[in-house]
Design an enzyme around this catalytic site. Structure first.
Site, PDB file in Angstrom:
ATOM      1  N   ARG A  44       0.839  -1.197   0.000  1.00 40.54           N
ATOM      2  CA  ARG A  44       0.000   0.000   0.000  1.00 40.54           C
ATOM      3  C   ARG A  44       0.873   1.246   0.000  1.00 40.54           C
ATOM      4  NH1 ARG A  44       1.658   2.134   4.084  1.00 40.54           N
ATOM      5  NH2 ARG A  44       0.335   3.925   3.752  1.00 40.54           N
ATOM      6  N   GLY A  45       0.207   2.419  -0.132  1.00 40.75           N
ATOM      7  CA  GLY A  45       0.948   3.675  -0.207  1.00 40.75           C
ATOM      8  C   GLY A  45       1.219   3.975  -1.681  1.00 40.75           C
ATOM      9  N   ALA A  46       0.906   5.204  -2.101  1.00 36.04           N
ATOM     10  CA  ALA A  46       0.894   5.506  -3.541  1.00 36.04           C
ATOM     11  C   ALA A  46       2.211   5.179  -4.262  1.00 36.04           C
ATOM     12  CB  ALA A  46       0.492   6.962  -3.743  1.00 36.04           C
ATOM     13  N   ARG A  87      -7.083  -0.869  -7.356  1.00 36.50           N
ATOM     14  CA  ARG A  87      -7.368   0.306  -6.508  1.00 36.50           C
ATOM     15  C   ARG A  87      -7.478   1.539  -7.416  1.00 36.50           C
ATOM     16  NH1 ARG A  87      -4.213   1.040  -1.074  1.00 36.50           N
ATOM     17  NH2 ARG A  87      -6.225   1.944  -0.521  1.00 36.50           N
ATOM     18  N   ASP A 234      -2.049  10.703  -2.524  1.00 33.91           N
ATOM     19  CA  ASP A 234      -2.338   9.613  -3.462  1.00 33.91           C
ATOM     20  C   ASP A 234      -2.560  10.120  -4.877  1.00 33.91           C
ATOM     21  OD1 ASP A 234      -3.355   8.603  -0.635  1.00 33.91           O
ATOM     22  OD2 ASP A 234      -2.709   6.924  -1.867  1.00 33.91           O
ATOM     23  N   ASN A 243      -5.708  12.289  -0.334  1.00 33.70           N
ATOM     24  CA  ASN A 243      -4.916  11.485   0.594  1.00 33.70           C
ATOM     25  C   ASN A 243      -5.899  10.714   1.483  1.00 33.70           C
ATOM     26  OD1 ASN A 243      -2.299  10.675   1.614  1.00 33.70           O
ATOM     27  ND2 ASN A 243      -2.768  11.849   3.454  1.00 33.70           N
ATOM     28  N   LYS A 244      -5.353   9.938   2.384  1.00 33.53           N
ATOM     29  CA  LYS A 244      -6.152   9.078   3.264  1.00 33.53           C
ATOM     30  C   LYS A 244      -7.318   9.835   3.895  1.00 33.53           C
ATOM     31  CE  LYS A 244      -5.741   5.605   3.887  1.00 33.53           C
ATOM     32  NZ  LYS A 244      -6.539   4.653   3.048  1.00 33.53           N
TER      33      LYS A 244
HETATM   34  O1  MRU Z   1      -4.926   3.053   1.644  1.00 34.73           O
HETATM   35  P1  MRU Z   1      -3.458   3.315   1.707  1.00 34.73           P
HETATM   36  O2  MRU Z   1      -2.827   2.811   2.947  1.00 34.73           O
HETATM   37  O3  MRU Z   1      -2.735   2.855   0.455  1.00 34.73           O
HETATM   38  O4  MRU Z   1      -3.355   4.899   1.750  1.00 34.73           O
HETATM   39  C1  MRU Z   1      -2.092   5.496   1.787  1.00 34.73           C
HETATM   40  C2  MRU Z   1      -2.126   6.960   1.938  1.00 34.73           C
HETATM   41  O5  MRU Z   1      -3.165   7.593   1.940  1.00 34.73           O
HETATM   42  C3  MRU Z   1      -0.802   7.652   2.003  1.00 34.73           C
HETATM   43  O6  MRU Z   1      -0.884   8.794   2.796  1.00 34.73           O
HETATM   44  C4  MRU Z   1      -0.389   8.066   0.578  1.00 34.73           C
HETATM   45  O7  MRU Z   1      -0.424   6.960  -0.276  1.00 34.73           O
HETATM   46  C5  MRU Z   1       0.946   8.687   0.542  1.00 34.73           C
HETATM   47  S1  MRU Z   1       2.217   7.521   0.693  1.00 34.73           S
HETATM   48  C6  MRU Z   1       3.713   8.262   0.503  1.00 34.73           C
END
Ligand code: MRU
Length: 341
Positions: A44-46, A87, A234, A243-244
């Site tokens: 996970r994480g962009a 996703r 993201d 973002n989240k």
């Molecule tokens: O659902 P996730 O855990 O993939 O969400 C991640 C986020 O929202 C992060 O803040 C974002 O991807 C930035 S990561 C450098």
């Protein structure tokens, strides 16, 4: 530390759903395994999703028995479609998939050459992400003052990237410069990326971190306990930062309390072709909300909303820290000429 590695047709990456209690390395050898790992947030994480998408295409090329480049390209295109379906919000996943596929579409050598070129391109994407995060850290650290307490939301650390992190990269860089900083981490319901992953990373690095529940952010700001907010992203569009879920509330709170709100992200997270209204926000399963881990916390059959991301309008963003520079409000007018300064 590298969060994703290619080793002779196997992709190695931590299973993030098990952290912080168990440190397990996934060994992925097929596209289906990679797709599942992305869907279930084991990966996970962009920026990490971008590298994972690229390595999924590399797995497809590695495992392909195609005799011609046309045949192999057909398989790679199918993989690209599969990965993009996992996703919808983080643009890095789409960007990296398209980058590898575009290279493959214009490749002029033989099938073995195409296989090698796809694997090399995926590796290049991973290497570039690592380098970009160090550059983001260096650029952002200039904004951090000795004694700052920085609030962050979700996990934009090395676990969300190929190495070092974006928002946490800035924090790491400032810390390594000797600045005595502290971090407040929002737990980040429903899946607790802040509690499980951000605190895990910072504690391991010896950077002081205090965990709060998401609904305490206003309290800590009102008590003067936060000097800056830094989050990851993201997708950055003409008029907003995705973002989240919960980032938007944090941004408004920061605005109300006069606290600078920064976003740290590589250019691969920018999608200036569109506006917030055009972005699909991932809606995940209700049980992520009705349960905390395996524990049910709500009545059976209750109505639930579970949007995974939200959009923070650029008017609440003080600056966007990238690998090349820091964009401020003056630059935002270039993304969106109608942006109200
Ligand atoms: O659902 P996730 O855990 O993939 O969400 C991640 C986020 O929202 C992060 O803040 C974002 O991807 C930035 S990561 C450098």
């Amino acid at each position: 530390m590298r969060m994703i590695k290619w080793e002779n047709g196997t992709v190695l990456t931590p299973d993030q759903t098990k952290l912080p209690l168990e440190e397990i390395t996934l060994k992925l050898t097929t596209v289906d395994q990679m797709a599942k790992a992305i869907k279930t947030l084991q990966i996970r994480g962009a920026p990490l999703l971008g590298a994972a998408a690229a390595f999924a295409i590399a797995l497809s090329a590695y495992n392909s028995k195609a005799q011609t480049t046309i045949e192999m390209l057909t398989a790679l295109e199918t993989t690209g479609t599969t990965i993009k379906e996992q996703r919808p919000t983080a643009v890095n996943l789409f960007w990296a998939t398209d980058r590898v596929l575009n290279m493959a579409r214009t490749y002029t050598g033989d099938v073995d050459g195409l296989r090698a070129a796809v694997i090399a391109e995926a590796q290049k994407i991973a290497d570039e992400d690592a380098a970009q995060n160090y550059a983001i850290g260096k650029n952002g650290a200039a904004l951090i003052e000795d004694g700052d307490t920085i609030l962050t939301h979700c996990n934009a650390g090395e676990l969300a990237t190929v190495e070092y992190g974006t928002a946490l990269g800035v924090i790491r860089a400032a810390w390594s410069q000797g600045k005595k900083i502290k971090v407040i981490a929002d737990e980040t319901r429903p899946l607790l990326q802040g509690a499980r992953l951000t605190t895990f990373e910072l504690k391991r690095d010896g950077i002081p971190v205090t965990l709060i529940t998401d609904n305490m952010a206003g309290y800590v700001m009102s008590k003067g306990l936060v000097n800056k907010v830094i989050v990851g992203a993201d997708r950055i569009v003409q008029d907003a930062v995705f973002n989240k879920i919960g980032t938007y509330s944090v941004a408004i709170l920061a605005h109300e309390h006069g606290i600078p709100f920064y976003v740290a992200a590589p250019k691969s997270t920018f999608d200036l072709t569109c506006k917030a209204a055009n972005v699909t926000i991932e809606e995940r399963k209700p049980d992520e909300v009705t349960h905390v881990g395996c524990q049910q916390t709500a009545p059976d059959n209750i109505n639930v909303m579970n949007p995974t991301f939200d959009a923070t309008p650029l008017k609440y963003v003080t600056g966007i820290i990238t690998e090349t520079n820091i964009y401020t409000k003056e630059h935002f007018t270039k993304f969106n000429p109608t942006f109200p300064l």
